[in-house]
Design an enzyme around this catalytic site. Structure first.
Site, PDB file in Angstrom:
ATOM      1  N   SER A 757       3.217  -2.769   3.651  1.00 48.33           N
ATOM      2  CA  SER A 757       3.055  -2.826   5.155  1.00 48.33           C
ATOM      3  C   SER A 757       4.025  -3.380   6.153  1.00 48.33           C
ATOM      4  O   SER A 757       4.894  -3.024   6.039  1.00 48.33           O
ATOM      5  CB  SER A 757       1.598  -2.664   4.830  1.00 48.33           C
ATOM      6  OG  SER A 757       1.173  -2.190   5.910  1.00 48.33           O
ATOM      7  N   ASP A 834       1.310   9.202   3.158  1.00 45.13           N
ATOM      8  CA  ASP A 834       0.257   7.950   3.291  1.00 45.13           C
ATOM      9  C   ASP A 834      -0.513   8.195   4.933  1.00 45.13           C
ATOM     10  O   ASP A 834       0.384   9.072   6.004  1.00 45.13           O
ATOM     11  CB  ASP A 834       1.114   6.777   3.760  1.00 45.13           C
ATOM     12  CG  ASP A 834       1.200   5.134   4.272  1.00 45.13           C
ATOM     13  OD1 ASP A 834       0.072   5.394   4.847  1.00 45.13           O
ATOM     14  OD2 ASP A 834       1.508   4.307   4.191  1.00 45.13           O
ATOM     15  N   HIS A 867      -1.695   4.943   1.497  1.00 45.78           N
ATOM     16  CA  HIS A 867      -1.526   3.380   1.795  1.00 45.78           C
ATOM     17  C   HIS A 867      -1.048   2.357   0.670  1.00 45.78           C
ATOM     18  O   HIS A 867      -0.806   1.522   0.535  1.00 45.78           O
ATOM     19  CB  HIS A 867      -1.578   2.772   2.882  1.00 45.78           C
ATOM     20  CG  HIS A 867      -0.880   1.320   3.865  1.00 45.78           C
ATOM     21  ND1 HIS A 867       0.560   1.494   4.099  1.00 45.78           N
ATOM     22  CD2 HIS A 867      -0.893   0.158   4.413  1.00 45.78           C
ATOM     23  CE1 HIS A 867       0.855   0.450   4.821  1.00 45.78           C
ATOM     24  NE2 HIS A 867       0.082  -0.178   4.338  1.00 45.78           N
TER      25      HIS A 867
END
Length: 919
Positions: A757, A834, A867
């Site tokens: 991330s 995502d 994610h």
């Protein structure tokens, strides 16, 4: 202990944390309710980026490569007769060449085994790096088995933690908690007095709320996943068939259980199958407010009918629940509905998403929309259109509205000096007394804070406090919901209502007490070169004490403190003579608390009594005995904590050294980072994670540094990154890596960096800034590659809007493909579905790489994964790929494939050699 001299500080087997933005575990309870997850003993979920099973990386891969080399020699062997026709001299030359080839191959093979693979084998000498407070209870890590990736991903190394659902008794009694378990006689769900757990006669008897874990309604068995007892403990709100929506939100079927009769009925008897998004008890226990189909309803228990508070909610209009971006970036929860303390009013958000652009998220295997495709359309992907505001695009318009329960009337209060609709983010709502409510709001770029005081009885409001944080230190306002209301009590020296907030003070975040409610000037309760954390934890109104968690001893530690409401007598409740990381949960009246020790040694939990000047321990409820046994059986890495100085800033670093560390060897080094604004990855919690596996099993050194921009090292170091994300953060990673590259035990030719991330963004940004000079390899999972692609509220908080700061956005974007090509190789992985960091980020990066003819990278996509990358075994595959890819990198495999050329057969090479030797 905090060190400023730069010397190494040895420690126990200390952990590293995982940032929420990496992949935070979903919460399933509302902020103002109790659930089975928050009430009862539970096994802590495995850390977000390492769940599921996964096979170990082994040596088979490298033997396969060796076998492939042997296969390449087969044409030569099968053609040997043809070579023999050249006469005796040629035969002699032939066999000499054969022996030379075989000898060279054997020598290369031996060197490969003893040298090339030595990087992940252990040496004979162990570093004595553990003191009396070690998790092992000894001074050596030389014995034991290596940590396996299967254990880490399966959660076997996770400490067991319990959460206590503290409740106030019907008469405001303190020390009561809700527990579950036991047979029908004991009761499945019951309220116990903490003093009764040790046979104390002063404790109250248990009160059974649910006799069985299953209830029946009209012959239907209801198995609740969460429960919420009413404040008077006469009813229990149940949810069944719970389904996750986004990170914090969910829907389900709700039921109301009567404690006396043990019978239940639907929350809305007229719509028992309706899926409810949120349900909250009235403080008076006589009603439940709930949200269904984005509309707000009230169910009074005295009637089977419900009252529709709002009627126009729908696809673009939300009442009482947040939209995607508020849930993710502002509230971090599923509720934007608040009962007043006297149960006369309900405050709630009205969220209008009409102008927010949609972003399509496609699902190729699953159908999360729940819609069955029409015949002939089964082979088209399921598409979720998410209202997702990106930087510079329209934000949702959020207003605070109120409902007068007695008058059945919805109203709003206009306040002078309020932000415009397109420039307002409401970050906290806090009820005070007598119908008054505090509202904390920021502008769109989150650098101006305004606090309003609204009187719902007179329906008036005013601005009581304003802070220009950008003008103060160039920083921003981080959303939080930890402000505490302190009611007036003249007998205890409090003539007026007040509240406790966290404010910037001399470069650090500290506690401030504002009283009366409209007083803009604060009495500072804490100060110094350290910070409070999610404070205050609780306020003892009788004794005028404020409890909080802080970093007073060191940025990497957490201790529990208390201070008087006048700012005097600040004292720790936990042992500050040695490193520690604590958390605390107080009972309703603050007379008791659940104290959680999270490291550096084996975590434990205990109930403490806070009535005296010093705490006393009531009951030890967890000691994690199973972890103690595992620590004794496995060879954990040694963790060395130290500080480094970069450009005058002191940064926290932890180095994980393999068991049997030998300073005479040369080790590859993996840097692991997150690095997001206000985050922290270097701390003193006990954790055995993927980094531990890399050090223990693969034998590599793992280094983590919290660079500028991260939390708890002061606002100067934190705020410097604003408007230019990635620049200083990458600089600090590279500067620290150069320090490690210069160490005698580090192989400077084998250094890698990885993150998820924001950490994925930082991995790419570091490789871009470094251009292969320090790091040869990188692994980026779900990275942001252009901050114009992320959500507006998070991004503009740290980057301003693109219209305001176009150059900053350009600088923060991954653009220098030539610099990336200087790395030996890098890996990028992303979930195809995502909803947080969109696949758009990685696809645009790949396009830039293609246009620049850059080929030194690998890419992997995971269908239908969000994610956190979990769908259909994907999480196992992510870590399997990370591990194998890293081993290949440090074994030099990526050098071999960097510039591939056709391999001439050994037979052709032999014929050419023979021609050269022939007279």
């Amino acid at each position: 202990m905090r060190r400023s001299d730069g010397h190494e500080e040895t420690s126990e087997f200390l952990p590293m944390t995982h940032s929420r933005s990496v992949s935070a575990a979903s919460q399933t309870s509302t902020d103002s309710s109790l659930s089975t997850e928050s009430l009862f003993p539970r096994e802590q979920k495995p850390f977000p980026n390492a769940m599921g099973g996964m096979a170990l990386a082994d040596d088979d891969k490298y033997r396969d490569l060796e076998d492939g080399e042997a296969e390449q020699s087969e044409p030569f062997l099968s053609s040997s007769k043809k070579a023999a026709t050249g006469g005796g001299r040629a035969r002699r030359i032939f066999w000499i060449l054969v022996l030379l080839c075989l000898g060279g191959w054997l020598l290369a093979f031996v060197l490969f085994l003893t040298g090339g693979r030595a990087n992940y084998q252990t040496a004979s000498d162990a570093l004595q790096a553990h003191g009396a407070d070690s998790a092992l209870g000894s001074t050596s890590t030389s014995s034991g088995k290596p940590v396996t990736l299967h254990q880490v991903l399966g959660g076997q190394w996770n400490p067991r933690y319990h959460a206590i659902g503290w409740v106030a008794g019907p008469n405001n009694e303190d020390g009561l908690l809700v527990e579950k378990g036991g047979d029908e006689k004991q009761g499945y769900l019951r309220v116990d007095d903490i003093r009764s757990r040790k046979g104390n006669n002063t404790g109250r008897e248990s009160r059974v709320l649910m006799r069985k874990p299953i209830v029946h309604v009209d012959g239907q068995a209801i198995v609740p996943s969460n429960v919420w007892p009413s404040p008077d403990l006469k009813k229990v709100l149940l949810i069944s068939e719970q389904q996750k929506n986004w990170r914090h939100s969910f829907t389900g079927k709700y039921w109301v259980l009567d404690v006396d009769s043990q019978t239940a009925q639907p929350l809305d008897p007229s719509a028992p199958d309706g899926r409810v998004q949120l349900a909250l008890w009235s403080p008076a226990s006589d009603a439940v407010v709930f949200v269904r189909d984005n509309n707000l309803y009230l169910r009074r228990l005295s009637s089977d009918s419900v009252v529709a508070i709002t009627k126009d909610g729908g696809e673009n209009l939300f009442y009482g629940v947040p939209d995607w971006v508020y849930e993710e970036e502002v509230i971090s929860g599923n509720s934007v509905t608040w009962w007043s303390n006297d149960a006369k009013y309900i405050a709630f958000f009205r969220t209008n998403e009409t102008s927010v652009p949609e972003f399509p998220v496609q699902y190729y295997i699953s159908r999360p929309s729940g819609k069955k495709p029409l015949p002939g359309l089964e082979n088209y992907p399921d598409v979720r259109e998410i209202k997702y505001p990106k930087p510079g695009a329209p934000n949702p318009v959020v207003d605070l509205q109120f409902y007068d329960v007695e008058k059945n009337e919805v109203f709003s209060v206009q306040v002078a000096d309020d932000f415009a609709d397109d420039d307002r983010i409401i970050i906290e709502v806090l009820w005070a007394s007598e119908g008054k409510i505090l509202v904390r709001s920021t502008n769109r770029e989150s650098d101006i804070l305004k606090v309003y005081l609204i009187d719902t009885q007179s329906r008036t409001g005013k601005l009581v406090r304003s802070e220009d944080v950008a003008g103060l230190d160039g920083g921003w306002v981080e959303p939080s919901q930890s402000t505490r209301f302190v009611p007036a009590d003249p007998n205890n020296g409090r003539p007026h209502d007040g509240y406790i907030d966290t404010v910037p003070y001399n470069g650090y975040d500290h506690l401030a007490y504002f009283s009366p409610l409209d007083n803009p000037n604060a009495l500072m309760l804490t100060s110094g070169e350290w910070e409070v954390v999610d404070a205050p934890a609780a306020v003892d109104l009788q004794r005028g004490l404020v409890y909080f968690v802080g970093t007073k001893e060191a940025p990497t530690q957490r201790h529990v403190y208390r201070v008087q409401l006048d700012g005097s007598n600040l004292n720790p409740l936990t042992d500050t003579s040695k490193p520690g990381y604590y958390d605390v949960s107080f009972s309703h009246g603050t007379g008791y608390a659940l104290l959680t020790y999270k490291g550096p040694s084996i975590p434990w939990q205990a109930i403490i009594n806070t009535h005296g000047d010093e705490i006393t321990y009531e009951d030890r409820i967890e000691d994690n005995a199973q972890l103690t046994k595992m620590v004794e059986a496995y060879a954990l890495p040694t963790e060395v904590y130290q500080n480094v100085t970069v450009d005058g800033y002191t940064l926290q670093v932890v180095e994980r050294r393999p068991p049997h560390f030998n300073p005479a060897k040369k080790y590859p080094v993996l840097f692991y980072l997150y690095g997001g604004p206000g985050s922290q990855t270097v701390d003193r919690k006990f954790t055995v994670d993927f980094q531990s596996y890399v050090a223990s099993s693969l034998g590599y050194i793992v280094v983590t540094v919290d660079g500028r921009g991260t939390g708890f090292i002061g606002r100067k170091a934190r705020c410097i990154v604003r408007g230019n994300l990635g620049f200083y953060e990458a600089h600090d990673q590279i500067a620290t890596a150069k320090m490690w590259a210069a160490k005698s035990y580090v192989d400077e030719t084998r250094m890698a960096i990885w993150g998820w991330s924001f950490g994925g963004f930082m991995t790419l940004k570091t490789l871009e800034q470094d251009a292969g000079r320090t790091f040869q390899y990188g692994m980026a999972v779900a990275p942001v590659t252009d901050w114009r692609f992320y959500d507006s509220i998070y991004t503009e908080r740290y980057m301003h809007t693109p219209q305001h700061n176009p150059n900053g956005y350009d600088n923060s974007t991954i653009t220098d493909m030539a610099a990336l090509s200087e790395s030996v190789r890098f890996l990028v992985m992303h979930g195809a579905s995502d909803d947080n960091v969109h696949l758009q980020n990685t696809l645009v990066l790949i396009d830039k790489l293609d246009l620049s003819n850059v080929e030194n990278y690998d890419v992997q996509f995971y269908p239908d994964s969000d994610h956190s990358i979990y769908f259909h075994n994907a999480h196992m595959m992510v870590y399997h790929r990370l591990s194998d890819w890293l081993v290949n990198a440090f074994n030099g495999e990526w050098h071999l494939i960097a510039k591939p050329v056709p391999d001439e057969s050994m037979w052709e090479r032999m014929k050419r050699s023979l021609r050269l030797l022939s007279p």
